[in-house]
Enzyme design. Structure first.
Site, PDB file in Angstrom:
ATOM      1  N   ASN A  84      25.366 -21.730  -7.624  1.00 39.09           N
ATOM      2  CA  ASN A  84      26.361 -22.953  -7.806  1.00 39.09           C
ATOM      3  C   ASN A  84      25.806 -23.974  -6.836  1.00 39.09           C
ATOM      4  O   ASN A  84      25.820 -25.203  -7.073  1.00 39.09           O
ATOM      5  CB  ASN A  84      27.830 -22.316  -7.502  1.00 39.09           C
ATOM      6  CG  ASN A  84      28.836 -23.638  -8.035  1.00 39.09           C
ATOM      7  OD1 ASN A  84      28.714 -23.812  -9.269  1.00 39.09           O
ATOM      8  ND2 ASN A  84      29.479 -23.974  -7.128  1.00 39.09           N
TER       9      ASN A  84
ATOM     10  N   HIS B 273       0.752  -1.037  -0.031  1.00 35.85           N
ATOM     11  CA  HIS B 273      -0.030   0.106   0.090  1.00 35.85           C
ATOM     12  C   HIS B 273       0.897   1.424   0.186  1.00 35.85           C
ATOM     13  O   HIS B 273       0.589   2.135  -0.683  1.00 35.85           O
ATOM     14  CB  HIS B 273      -0.964   0.098   1.276  1.00 35.85           C
ATOM     15  CG  HIS B 273      -1.878   1.020   1.292  1.00 35.85           C
ATOM     16  ND1 HIS B 273      -2.852   0.971   0.458  1.00 35.85           N
ATOM     17  CD2 HIS B 273      -1.682   2.166   1.691  1.00 35.85           C
ATOM     18  CE1 HIS B 273      -3.761   2.234   0.516  1.00 35.85           C
ATOM     19  NE2 HIS B 273      -3.155   2.948   1.345  1.00 35.85           N
TER      20      HIS B 273
ATOM     21  N   GLU C 111      -2.494  -5.432  -4.338  1.00 34.41           N
ATOM     22  CA  GLU C 111      -3.086  -5.125  -3.180  1.00 34.41           C
ATOM     23  C   GLU C 111      -4.735  -5.916  -3.193  1.00 34.41           C
ATOM     24  O   GLU C 111      -5.030  -6.202  -2.137  1.00 34.41           O
ATOM     25  CB  GLU C 111      -3.408  -3.541  -2.968  1.00 34.41           C
ATOM     26  CG  GLU C 111      -3.063  -2.861  -1.581  1.00 34.41           C
ATOM     27  CD  GLU C 111      -3.246  -1.547  -2.031  1.00 34.41           C
ATOM     28  OE1 GLU C 111      -2.140  -0.954  -1.817  1.00 34.41           O
ATOM     29  OE2 GLU C 111      -4.694  -1.133  -2.041  1.00 34.41           O
TER      30      GLU C 111
END
Lengths: 678, 158
Positions: free
Chosen positions: A414, A46, A68
């Site tokens: 990795n 928000h 939202e």
């Protein structure tokens, strides 16, 4: 409005909010029932939405708005959290991050977010985001932004509304309907405005004031006002204006802000007023509360590093003067002066601590993006990974923090891609299906260590050597002489990849050589340890270019040296006759271990006034498993010091890793124990 | 040479033993009194150590020692000229520094070939103003990092 000055703040805060979203989403995945977490995410989203709208980044605001909506549906328990939904929300957060990044790099923050928006809308409708996008169009039509208010506001107006709210003013949108038989509409408008301007400040009128004056409206118009008066008072005053038929008042807050285009302003005349008030009463209460519930957890301001450097240098001068004052006060022996100086010393000591600590940033700021990354990678690779983070509070100089992120990303990728096996393979090998990756940071000596440990397959030495031979990185001759460690380190050679097939995750044509280069450019080093079938540890050692460490100050003749506390096991005072001799090397027996003795006086060629004592002071230091006893003249004590480099002229001085400035303004050198123990 | 180089330029003048030397003012950051110097072990002999220059650890070399002149005690005239070359900041200890002169670029002559001492390696040219002879030093050679050979590490078998 000039926005540039806020841009930096906007970018930093956006990053923080996105990070918070990421963290909380990960939490939510673990506790899908916890509405508190959803509220947290909602709050961040928000705020982000409000900020980006204010700054004029529409794509950002649109996407956050849609996100939202989904979060709102989740907390109102209209939809249930599941992995697919989280994937989509994460996707949206990724888009947001990319946009913020683009803004940070001087871009316009525009990005095609239609995919994420579409999926979010589907979720909001309660459908699976995986469903065909053919239905997305209807979905889009349904999920029109709610017409909560009939006027639309541009960024500037919203800023005003927001700021007046912070100052205790309320903003209302007042819709006024005049009677149909009203003759002098413009006059009524004038009277209404007069009333309103006495009560507060009119910030907007729809239609515009000019249009109202020219009677270019039907029966209704709306006015937005910022005031401290109550709705009722205003309503009563307005009803006193004759020929006013009806008044609707809608309180405004960021909660009912929908980032619509100004083009809609024209059609937003009175007929919409009734709808809008209805909608307003339907509106969930939290929506209005949200902006009030401000984050209070961390109040920070951002300071340019250079300013801190200047502050620190100035402060050091102050410390030197303090030392002189202390000296003078001692000589003058004046009680009052003495007390003042003592007080000043104490205060400046506290001040010093504050200043020194300001540059330090916990490595958390780098680490906290990894849980999210690991989650995504694990999903992509179909592996089960448990990431453990240790020592996130370890503090590092800001400059190092900025650089270390990318190499770590590489190493973690990795570890996940090449290190940890698939659940099936792990099961076959009698391991738990879930692989463990530990990311650990700690201080040691004047270095920071960061380790990435996995309990995966380990590195196959033969395979590495074979590949290195094939790629012409080493010759047959050298291959036979390599130690395990040296063999592992071949994977850092440029153009090396141990993967049999190039995967999407780490096989991007960039090898670990980049990691090594980056770390070395920071003055650090990286090493590997591995056991086939049990896992690998990548260990990064980084210098603290400009940071604070605890040291033991020692004295040799008239010279003072600082030994990093983290290298020290303990200090001891031993009798001369306890010194033994082995192969021309003086040694002592330290708790059952034979520890070689090194005379710092000899090593540092300190001009000697040789006087023999019956007892000698020894600092027992270590480098990994190895120990040595450094013979010194006396211990001065423990102290926190700022590490300073010797500059670009004296670049490689043996066994000295840097210098520091002591309270009296003199320079003391910092002993590099790692160089003394081979 | 460019026009600007042909114009007058300023030199900081300092003294070592009985000669006057000069260094262009743009290579000098400041002139300081000699304060406490912390010796840095195992560096070249002319490196006297480091000082705290307003919070920055700055290396100090003795120009006497660098030019193979005999060392002298520091006194109230002794100064440290903080010279800047590339990104290096180094303090040069001189017997005294008390003059700034303007010279025309044309008046700089190549060093006389017969000097033949150690310091001749560090001389860029000479200039004569009235009866005074100024020796222009070549900071790049004076600060040549390759001559900074610190001895090899003498670690121990652990």
């Amino acid at each position: 409005m000039e926005m540039n000055q806020y841009l930096e703040v906007f970018i930093e805060e956006s990053k923080e909010h996105l990070q918070a979203c990421n963290e909380q989403l990960l939490e939510l995945e673990k506790n899908p029932e916890d509405i508190k977490i959803v509220n947290e995410i909602f709050r961040s989203a928000h705020t982000l939405k409000g900020m980006s709208a204010t700054m004029g980044y529409e794509d950002l605001a649109n996407l956050t708005h849609q996100m939202e909506n989904v979060l709102d549906a989740i907390r109102n328990q209209k939809i249930k959290v599941n992995a697919e939904i989280l994937d989509v929300v994460f996707l949206a957060v990724d888009d947001l991050e990319a946009m913020v990044q683009s803004i940070a790099e001087g871009g316009d923050g525009k990005r095609d977010v239609s995919e994420a928006v579409e999926k979010l809308m589907l979720i909001e409708k309660g459908e699976s985001p995986a469903q065909s996008s053919a239905r997305a169009e209807t979905a889009a039509a349904i999920a029109e932004p709610q017409g909560l208010i009939k006027s639309t506001y541009d960024d500037f107006e919203w800023t005003v509304i927001q700021q007046s709210k912070e100052q205790g003013f309320e903003s209302y949108e007042i819709s006024i309907a005049l009677r149909a038989d009203c003759l002098l509409k413009a006059a009524r408008v004038y009277m209404v405005f007069e009333v309103l301007e006495k009560s507060g400040e009119v910030i907007k009128a729809t239609p515009s004031v000019e249009q109202l004056e020219e009677e270019q409206f039907d029966q209704g118009f709306s006015v937005t006002i910022v005031t401290k008066e109550t709705i009722e008072d205003i309503r009563q005053k307005l009803l006193n204006v004759s020929e006013v038929e009806r008044i609707e008042v809608l309180p405004l807050s960021m909660g009912n802000y929908s980032p619509q285009k100004a083009a809609k302003v024209e059609e937003a005349a009175l007929p919409a007023a009734e709808e809008s008030t209805e909608a307003a009463s339907d509106m969930p209460k939290e929506e209005k509360k949200a902006p009030a519930a401000k984050q209070v957890s961390n109040k920070t301001i951002r300071v340019n590093i250079e300013r801190l450097d200047i502050l620190m240098n100035l402060f050091e001068e102050l410390v030197i003067d303090r030392g002189r004052l202390e000296q003078i006060s001692k000589e003058l022996n004046n009680q009052e002066l003495h007390e003042t100086v003592e007080h000043m010393s104490r205060i400046s000591g506290d001040l010093q601590n504050i200043i020194l600590n300001m540059r330090m940033v916990p490595i958390e700021t780098v680490f906290n993006r990894f849980p999210r990354m690991v989650r995504q990678l694990a999903r992509d690779l179909n592996k089960m990974i448990n990431l453990e983070i240790v020592g996130a509070e370890t503090e590092l100089d800001r400059t190092v923090i900025d650089e270390i992120g990318d190499p770590l990303v590489h190493l973690i990728r990795n570890a996940l891609d090449h290190g940890v096996e698939t659940p099936e393979v792990r099961k076959e090998n009698g391991k738990s299906e879930e692989g463990n990756v530990v990311l650990k940071a700690y201080h040691s000596g004047n270095h920071v260590f960061i380790e990435i440990e996995d309990d995966g397959a380990g590195i196959n030495k033969e395979k590495v050597i074979k590949k290195a031979l094939k790629n012409g990185i080493i010759t047959e001759q050298t291959a036979s002489t390599l130690t395990d460690k040296q063999a592992y380190e071949l994977i850092f050679a440029s153009g090396f990849s141990t993967a049999d097939k190039i995967s999407d995750v780490s096989g991007r044509g960039v090898g670990l050589d980049v990691v090594k280069n980056t770390i070395e450019s920071l003055g650090g080093s990286v090493s590997i340890d591995s056991k086939v079938g049990q896992g690998s540890i990548f260990s990064i050692q980084l210098p603290l270019t400009l940071s604070i460490i605890s040291v033991m100050l020692i004295e040799i003749e008239k010279e003072k040296y600082a030994i990093p506390l983290s290298s020290i096991i303990e200090t001891a005072i031993i009798r001369k006759e306890d010194i033994l001799s082995a192969h021309n090397q003086k040694v002592i027996d330290f708790r059952g271990k034979v520890v070689p003795l090194l005379s710092l006086k000899e090593i540092f060629e300190v001009p000697s006034e040789s006087h023999e004592d019956e007892f000698i002071s020894v600092v027992i230091v270590r480098k990994g498993e190895r120990m040595a006893g450094l013979v010194v003249d006396s211990f001065i004590g423990q102290q926190e010091v700022v590490l300073k480099s010797l500059g670009n002229y004296l670049t490689s001085v043996f066994a000295i890793s840097g210098a520091t400035i002591l309270g009296d303004g003199q320079v003391a050198l910092i002993v590099d124990c790692n160089a003394l123990i081979k | 040479m460019t026009e600007t180089a042909a114009a007058d330029f300023k030199l900081i003048v300092f003294q070592l033993k009985d000669k006057e030397y000069a260094i262009p003012v743009n290579q000098v950051r400041s002139i300081e009194k000699v304060e406490h110097i912390t010796r840095v072990p195992r560096t070249a002999g002319f490196v006297k150590g480091v000082i705290n220059l307003r919070g920055i650890v700055t290396p100090i070399i003795s120009l006497r020692s660098r030019f193979n002149l005999e060392e002298a005690e520091y006194n109230e005239h002794s100064r440290v000229i903080i010279a800047v070359l590339d990104d290096m900041e180094v303090g040069l200890i001189v017997d005294s520094a008390n003059d700034v002169i303007d010279v025309a670029f044309e008046s700089i002559e190549p060093p006389p070939e017969v000097i033949g001492s150690e310091e001749s390696n560090f001389i860029k040219g000479v200039t004569k103003i009235e009866k005074r002879l100024f020796i222009l030093i070549d900071l790049e050679r004076v600060l040549n990092p390759e001559e900074l050979t610190a001895q090899d590490g003498r670690g121990i078998a652990g």
